[in-house]
Write an enzyme that holds these catalytic residues in place. Sequence first.
Site, mmCIF file in Angstrom:
data_model
loop_
_atom_site.group_PDB
_atom_site.id
_atom_site.type_symbol
_atom_site.label_atom_id
_atom_site.label_comp_id
_atom_site.label_asym_id
_atom_site.label_seq_id
_atom_site.Cartn_x
_atom_site.Cartn_y
_atom_site.Cartn_z
ATOM 1 N N ASP A 60 0.810 -1.215 0.000
ATOM 2 C CA ASP A 60 0.000 0.000 0.000
ATOM 3 C C ASP A 60 0.843 1.264 0.000
ATOM 4 O OD1 ASP A 60 0.904 -0.548 2.574
ATOM 5 O OD2 ASP A 60 -1.076 -1.036 3.347
ATOM 6 N N ASN A 70 -7.778 -3.139 14.096
ATOM 7 C CA ASN A 70 -9.165 -3.367 13.680
ATOM 8 C C ASN A 70 -9.287 -4.547 12.700
ATOM 9 O OD1 ASN A 70 -8.101 -2.395 11.322
ATOM 10 N ND2 ASN A 70 -9.371 -0.569 11.185
ATOM 11 N N HIS A 87 -7.423 -5.045 9.928
ATOM 12 C CA HIS A 87 -7.107 -4.815 8.512
ATOM 13 C C HIS A 87 -5.832 -5.536 8.102
ATOM 14 C CE1 HIS A 87 -4.811 -0.771 9.431
ATOM 15 N NE2 HIS A 87 -3.944 -1.756 9.324
ATOM 16 N N GLU A 98 -9.694 -2.138 5.156
ATOM 17 C CA GLU A 98 -10.347 -1.836 6.424
ATOM 18 C C GLU A 98 -11.600 -2.706 6.589
ATOM 19 O OE1 GLU A 98 -8.564 -0.207 8.346
ATOM 20 O OE2 GLU A 98 -8.363 1.927 7.905
#
Length: 260
Positions: free
Chosen positions: A67, A136, A138, A143
């Site tokens: 990313d 979370n 990811h 996400e």
Amino acid sequence: MKVLILPDAQAATRRAADIVSRTVSATPDSVLGLATGGTMLPLYDALAQRHRDEGLSFAKVTSFNLDEYIGLTPDHPCSYHHYMQEAFFRHVDIDPARTHLPKGDAADPQAASDDYEALIEKAGGIDLQLLGIGQNGHIGFNEPTASLGSRTRIKTLTESTRRANQKYFDSFDETPRYAITTGVATILASHKCLLIATGTAKARAVVDMIEGPVSAACPASALQLHARVTVILDEAAAGELHLKEYYETVHPGGRDSAFD
Ligand code: F6R
């Protein structure tokens, strides 16, 4: 999933470095999928040290990072281009022409995402994908609620991810809101995956990934669908696993098997 539990973060890093070194030594022209973030820093240090001390060579390796933030130029000190340069590339003999990251500063980020996905395919796919995990759940910047069938594209970052990454920027407001990330399906298409999680902050996400239902609510849980995933944890990140003793029986001391 192969769940390897090591006593601490240093041992977890060493174990991960062993797997990467073995891959690159066995297949010098491996295609590596690379990740950024705090968890990867000691791993890149360990690999750079093996390059210096043991001659581990990355000269024929091709790499694709997961990313990059949208809006940051490669020379921005908080870009993942810059991170990779400083943390890894400049310390080893990797050919810069064979290193790839999404172009966060592209005029058309979706076109740049499509090109990136095509480049990975042209390289023959990823042999070993390194992954961290967000608090979370990811992976990459996929996400919660990211499509499990997603490919490289633009993602809006959650507030929790922006808060976790705020420490690298001057303020929360300056922390980017968007990124280009390879998709969950791009990650699942890799030949092998190696995910590393250390520290108690990751313990909840680790349970959801390994023992929870496969759900877009925890994108990392999609790794349950992949046949060749190794998860390396330290005790802290493994602390909430319901079947921890079972994993330790199958892989004593984080070894591949009880028969090693
Ligand atoms: C970064 C990436 C992210 C991180 C994750 C964990 O390229 O893909 O998924 O791996 O946010 O980050 P750290 O290691 O900083 O906790």
